[in-house]
Design a protein around this motif. Sequence first.
Motif, PDB file in Angstrom:
ATOM      1  N   LEU A 106      46.719 -60.087  20.075  1.00  0.00           N
ATOM      2  CA  LEU A 106      46.087 -58.939  19.439  1.00  0.00           C
ATOM      3  C   LEU A 106      47.138 -58.077  18.756  1.00  0.00           C
ATOM      4  O   LEU A 106      48.257 -57.928  19.259  1.00  0.00           O
ATOM      5  CB  LEU A 106      45.335 -58.100  20.481  1.00  0.00           C
ATOM      6  N   GLY A 107      46.789 -57.485  17.621  1.00  0.00           N
ATOM      7  CA  GLY A 107      47.693 -56.585  16.918  1.00  0.00           C
ATOM      8  C   GLY A 107      47.154 -55.166  16.943  1.00  0.00           C
ATOM      9  O   GLY A 107      45.936 -54.945  16.948  1.00  0.00           O
ATOM     10  N   LEU A 108      48.062 -54.186  16.954  1.00  0.00           N
ATOM     11  CA  LEU A 108      47.695 -52.773  16.979  1.00  0.00           C
ATOM     12  C   LEU A 108      48.648 -52.020  16.061  1.00  0.00           C
ATOM     13  O   LEU A 108      49.863 -52.017  16.280  1.00  0.00           O
ATOM     14  CB  LEU A 108      47.786 -52.243  18.415  1.00  0.00           C
ATOM     15  N   ALA A 109      48.104 -51.410  14.999  1.00  0.00           N
ATOM     16  CA  ALA A 109      48.966 -50.764  14.000  1.00  0.00           C
ATOM     17  C   ALA A 109      48.234 -49.601  13.355  1.00  0.00           C
ATOM     18  O   ALA A 109      47.005 -49.463  13.456  1.00  0.00           O
ATOM     19  CB  ALA A 109      49.402 -51.780  12.940  1.00  0.00           C
ATOM     20  N   HIS A 110      49.014 -48.771  12.648  1.00  0.00           N
ATOM     21  CA  HIS A 110      48.482 -47.573  11.991  1.00  0.00           C
ATOM     22  C   HIS A 110      49.115 -47.465  10.604  1.00  0.00           C
ATOM     23  O   HIS A 110      50.335 -47.363  10.490  1.00  0.00           O
ATOM     24  CB  HIS A 110      48.823 -46.321  12.810  1.00  0.00           C
ATOM     25  N   GLY A 111      48.292 -47.523   9.578  1.00  0.00           N
ATOM     26  CA  GLY A 111      48.836 -47.422   8.225  1.00  0.00           C
ATOM     27  C   GLY A 111      47.810 -47.821   7.185  1.00  0.00           C
ATOM     28  O   GLY A 111      46.610 -47.937   7.468  1.00  0.00           O
ATOM     29  N   ALA A 112      48.289 -48.043   5.969  1.00  0.00           N
ATOM     30  CA  ALA A 112      47.429 -48.316   4.823  1.00  0.00           C
ATOM     31  C   ALA A 112      47.554 -49.780   4.405  1.00  0.00           C
ATOM     32  O   ALA A 112      48.630 -50.224   4.002  1.00  0.00           O
ATOM     33  CB  ALA A 112      47.797 -47.404   3.654  1.00  0.00           C
ATOM     34  N   VAL A 113      46.456 -50.505   4.504  1.00  0.00           N
ATOM     35  CA  VAL A 113      46.459 -51.890   4.042  1.00  0.00           C
ATOM     36  C   VAL A 113      46.656 -51.909   2.534  1.00  0.00           C
ATOM     37  O   VAL A 113      45.931 -51.234   1.797  1.00  0.00           O
ATOM     38  CB  VAL A 113      45.148 -52.608   4.430  1.00  0.00           C
ATOM     39  N   GLN A 114      47.643 -52.659   2.078  1.00  0.00           N
ATOM     40  CA  GLN A 114      47.955 -52.712   0.655  1.00  0.00           C
ATOM     41  C   GLN A 114      46.788 -53.314  -0.127  1.00  0.00           C
ATOM     42  O   GLN A 114      46.142 -54.257   0.303  1.00  0.00           O
ATOM     43  CB  GLN A 114      49.216 -53.539   0.426  1.00  0.00           C
ATOM     44  N   GLY A 115      46.527 -52.692  -1.291  1.00  0.00           N
ATOM     45  CA  GLY A 115      45.460 -53.186  -2.141  1.00  0.00           C
ATOM     46  C   GLY A 115      44.168 -52.421  -2.013  1.00  0.00           C
ATOM     47  O   GLY A 115      43.259 -52.596  -2.823  1.00  0.00           O
TER      48      GLY A 115
END
Length: 368
Positions: free
Chosen positions: A158-167
Amino acid sequence: MTTLIHTADWQIGRQYGGFEPEDAAALADARFAAVERIAHLAADEQADAVLVAGDVFDAQGVSARTIRRMFNAMAPFAGPWVLIPGNHDAALAEGVWRHALRMGVVPANVKLALQPGVVELPEQRAAVLCAPLTQRHTYTDLTEAFDGWATPEGWLRLGLAHGAVQGLLAEDIDSANPIAPDRAERARLDYLALGDWHGAKRIGERCWYAGTPEQDRFKDNGAGQVLRVRLAGPGAVPEVQALPLGRHRWRTLERRLAVPSDVEALVAELAACGADEVLQLALAGTLDLAGRARLDEAVAAAEARVRALRCERGGLRLAPTAEDLAALHADGYLGEVLAELREADGPVEQEALALLAGLLAGREEAAA
């Protein structure tokens, strides 16, 4: 079947400066209540874990009481919580998370990923690859490290992240904290839980934004939900369902008023609004004195009924009819002032006209 609750952007401690103090306090408290509902939901669903993808707190300087209240709200779910910092609550050397650790209030079942790495959940046979923000803004993709991180064979990845998906944003916008849109595939993830976007949003079959669980702006983008994620096992396509959770409904009503029926239609709309609505009125057009009085009465009644109401009347012009002015019996100098104000278009003159006409109308009613 493994069941996860994916949530993000709690923004605990947020201040609502654009509202009256009473409403601002209620909206801030609603965010604690949302966390408690998430905990109860996770318990009811018998979730295996709750993933919280950043911006748990709205700012670094929240009070010790706020920190304690937040962790207390999580208590109804005794299973594992995995939390990462976002851009609002980045893992700074002397930030809110260090404060919480020094206070000793972080429960044993809450895993704080303050540095990039893998949080292992042995009982759930799941490994959570975490990309916390250690500063407010970065311009490299922190999730790129996921591609090379090893996890136990046969476990969920599983992945856990915070930010803006490009595109997702316009090409000319320089977005901080970028995330590759195909990160879940590149890093062989079963599911990638994201935060930062305040509405629930599907990026791909294995990648979603959960959005904020309590709507906090006048934009209908799927806020006020959490995601229930079910995985049959490693490699299986996740079943993702958005579950409504928020209490308050934020709405904007843009209305142009020209004739009495326009005012009556708006009055009916306001009368139908419930106690948990947060309303923004954007009004334009023209009103005579009767219409203005009817509108004022309806807005005042709505303000007492809904959670919060903001009314923007900058585009609304008071245009008393000749009959309105004649009924005020304003002779001599007052009559001349009313006539001059009626011809003016500026907002100050319009407000002065409304005040003066209102005072004269009140005088007439008192004398009747």
